[in-house]
Write a protein that holds these residues in place. Structure first.
Motif, short mmCIF file in Angstrom:
data_model
loop_
_atom_site.label_atom_id
_atom_site.label_comp_id
_atom_site.label_asym_id
_atom_site.label_seq_id
_atom_site.Cartn_x
_atom_site.Cartn_y
_atom_site.Cartn_z
N UNK A 28 0.82 -1.22 0.00
CA UNK A 28 0.00 0.00 0.00
C UNK A 28 0.85 1.27 0.00
N UNK A 29 2.16 1.10 0.10
CA UNK A 29 3.04 2.27 0.16
C UNK A 29 3.09 2.97 -1.19
N UNK A 30 3.34 4.26 -1.15
CA UNK A 30 3.47 5.04 -2.38
C UNK A 30 4.70 4.56 -3.14
N UNK A 31 4.68 4.72 -4.45
CA UNK A 31 5.79 4.29 -5.28
C UNK A 31 7.01 5.18 -5.11
N UNK A 32 6.83 6.35 -4.53
CA UNK A 32 7.94 7.27 -4.31
C UNK A 32 7.87 7.79 -2.87
N UNK A 33 9.02 8.21 -2.30
CA UNK A 33 9.02 8.71 -0.92
C UNK A 33 8.64 10.18 -0.84
N UNK A 34 8.22 10.60 0.35
CA UNK A 34 8.06 12.01 0.65
C UNK A 34 9.44 12.56 1.03
N UNK A 35 9.87 13.64 0.38
CA UNK A 35 11.11 14.30 0.77
C UNK A 35 10.80 15.27 1.90
N UNK A 36 11.46 15.07 3.04
CA UNK A 36 11.24 15.90 4.22
C UNK A 36 12.51 16.73 4.47
N UNK A 37 12.39 18.05 4.36
CA UNK A 37 13.55 18.94 4.49
C UNK A 37 13.65 19.46 5.92
N UNK A 38 14.76 19.16 6.57
CA UNK A 38 14.97 19.51 7.96
C UNK A 38 15.14 21.01 8.14
N UNK A 39 14.83 21.48 9.36
CA UNK A 39 15.01 22.88 9.71
C UNK A 39 16.35 23.09 10.40
N UNK A 40 16.44 24.08 11.27
CA UNK A 40 17.69 24.37 11.98
C UNK A 40 17.95 23.33 13.06
N UNK B 246 18.13 12.39 -7.34
CA UNK B 246 17.56 12.28 -8.68
C UNK B 246 18.50 11.55 -9.62
N UNK B 247 19.80 11.75 -9.47
CA UNK B 247 20.77 11.03 -10.30
C UNK B 247 20.77 9.55 -9.98
N UNK B 248 20.34 9.20 -8.77
CA UNK B 248 20.25 7.79 -8.36
C UNK B 248 18.90 7.18 -8.71
N UNK B 249 18.05 7.94 -9.39
CA UNK B 249 16.77 7.41 -9.84
C UNK B 249 15.64 7.55 -8.85
N UNK B 250 15.79 8.42 -7.84
CA UNK B 250 14.75 8.60 -6.82
C UNK B 250 14.15 9.99 -6.93
N UNK B 251 12.84 10.06 -7.13
CA UNK B 251 12.10 11.31 -7.21
C UNK B 251 11.11 11.38 -6.04
N UNK B 252 10.78 12.58 -5.57
CA UNK B 252 9.81 12.70 -4.47
C UNK B 252 8.37 12.53 -4.95
N UNK B 253 7.57 11.85 -4.13
CA UNK B 253 6.12 11.79 -4.38
C UNK B 253 5.47 13.07 -3.88
N UNK B 254 6.03 13.62 -2.81
CA UNK B 254 5.52 14.86 -2.22
C UNK B 254 6.66 15.50 -1.45
N UNK B 255 6.47 16.75 -1.06
CA UNK B 255 7.53 17.53 -0.43
C UNK B 255 6.97 18.27 0.77
N UNK B 256 7.77 18.31 1.85
CA UNK B 256 7.40 19.11 3.02
C UNK B 256 8.69 19.61 3.66
N UNK B 257 8.68 20.85 4.16
CA UNK B 257 9.85 21.42 4.81
C UNK B 257 9.52 21.89 6.21
N UNK B 258 10.47 21.73 7.13
CA UNK B 258 10.30 22.14 8.51
C UNK B 258 10.99 23.47 8.73
#
Length: 449
Positions: free
Chosen positions: A99-111, A183-195
């Motif tokens: 049931x997992x998405x085919x791509x990961x969510x990219x989570x961008x860390x804060x400070x 992206x060069x390794x063939x991994x694209x985000x399904x969704x994006x969120x930043x903290x």
């Protein structure tokens, strides 16, 4: 100068991922054994071609194994450790969540996750990462008049990585370089969120801001916030937002919620003396609390006076609609209109970071696999808690870890993403001149060529 982390000849080796899969754990064990039988440890053929053939000549089933190395001997030894069930084998094995998405969510860390020498190994060994970092530095020089890369490569005794004017943009540069590498390794985000400050990278990667605009936001945001250095403190507590309400009332507005990261993890910011009193009380009753090592009381009332300058410096931003699925930690929900203008960044520095709410929205929309993109995985605990609250098995990976070999960390995350069921663009991962070779068939198939 960049430290010499590896010998020159090691830079020429291309690390390859060998992906194997089957319909059961037993079949996967048999398949790994078949590879060892067909290709003995002293096999002299192309490792890259073996991995390319395994990736592109076979389908990918739920039970998966990924081993990584730059020689067949190392891959063989990992297969052997897996087959003999050695506890310390270096591969990654597991059953995918269908049931997992085919791509990961990219989570961008804060400070917070930055550290001296972060990114140096990748800068030296990964041309894609290095090119992206160099591009960021060239743009930054035009805006700031000095080099952020020089600061990132400074020797430890003179490093200013703890300075918010350095750390915020360095965080952006690292994250942007990691995105290019993924992206060069063939991994694209399904969704994006930043903290918090991670929203700058999120906005850029989603196509909301240009690179020049994103670096402009990063530079001015850090320069303006530096003016609040030393005015207050930040305290992480093991309480929910509602539990903090009574404590905050006692401070008469001197302390507020800076971030809600999970149902039981909140960060407070504001007056140092009031936070010291809260910390003492929480320690007395046995509740977790820890002061954060930051210069600036981010997301506190001290940010209010900085808003006019933020509006002025960022007035000419021309944000676009997201080209990728983007979630905001200012609103905690999906971004479906034009945002990320000067007023948005005022809210970004002053209002709480609604990370838990954004995670709730992501889980509501079906996302299950999360890749933290930043110098260190500081959000994985919060992500896991948000998942468990909804009885969802958490699946998280880290792009980098403080003080751990960087290239190996990326490799293990790539292997983990594959075993978790995420799609990998194998044609992008492997060189264009890779060729098919005869490889073992699945244990339940006849060999057909």
């Amino acid at each position: 100068p960049v430290q010499k982390l590896v010998r020159e000849e090691e830079l020429q080796k291309q690390t390859c991922l060998l992906p194997l899969s089957a319909r059961s754990e037993t079949a996967l064990q048999s398949l790994a054994q078949a590879w060892m039988s067909k290709f003995p440890r002293d096999y002299k053929g192309s490792v890259k071609d073996l991995c390319f053939s395994a990736a592109c000549r076979r389908g990918h089933h739920d039970y998966r194994l990924a081993v990584i190395g730059d020689t067949w001997e190392s891959l063989y030894d990992q297969l052997s450790a897996y087959v003999t069930k050695q506890p310390d084998y270096a591969g990654v094995a597991g059953k995918t969540d269908s049931k997992a998405a085919a791509k990961p969510v990219f989570v961008y860390t804060g400070m917070g996750p930055q550290w001296w020498a972060m990114g140096r190994e990748l800068y030296q060994q990964e041309p894609v990462f290095r090119n992206e970092v160099d591009q960021c530095d060239a743009v930054f020089k035009k805006i700031a008049g000095w080099s952020i890369l020089d600061e990132m490569l400074a020797d430890e005794p003179v490093s200013r990585m703890s300075d918010t004017t350095i750390a915020q943009t360095a965080n952006f540069v690292i994250q942007t370089g990691l995105v290019a590498l993924w992206r060069s390794l063939g991994v694209e985000p399904a969704a994006i969120v930043g903290h918090s400050v991670g929203e700058v990278t999120a906005a850029y990667v989603a196509g909301v801001l240009t690179l020049e605009e994103a670096i402009k936001v990063s530079y001015h945001r850090s320069q303006i916030q530096k003016k609040a250095s030393g005015l207050g403190k930040m305290l992480a507590v093991g309480l929910g937002a509602e539990q903090c309400a009574d404590l905050l009332k006692l401070t008469e507005g001197k302390v507020s919620i800076a971030a809600i990261n999970s149902p039981t993890t909140v960060t407070l910011a504001g007056d140092a003396e009031s936070l010291e009193a809260i910390a003492t009380y929480l320690t007395t009753i046995g509740e977790f609390n820890r002061f954060l090592q930051v210069e600036v009381p981010y997301h506190s009332h001290y940010m209010e006076d900085l808003k006019p300058e933020v509006r002025e410096k960022l007035a000419d931003l021309k944000p676009a609609l997201p080209a990728l699925t983007l979630y905001s930690t200012v609103t905690g929900d999906l971004v479906n209109e034009v945002a990320y203008d000067a007023e948005y960044w005022c809210d970004n520095i002053r209002e709480p970071v609604y990370f838990a709410k954004a995670l709730e929205s992501l889980l509501r929309d079906g996302y299950r696999v999360f890749l933290e993109v930043g110098p260190h995985p500081v959000l994985s605990t919060a992500i896991k808690e948000c998942c468990r609250t909804q009885n969802i098995a958490p699946v998280t990976f880290a792009s980098m870890k403080r003080g751990i070999p960087e290239k190996r960390t990326v490799q293990l995350a790539l292997a983990g993403l594959y075993t978790a069921g995420c799609a990998v663009d194998w044609q992008r991962l492997f060189a264009a001149n890779s060729r098919y070779v005869k490889i073992p068939s699945y244990p339940w198939q006849r060999e057909v060529y």
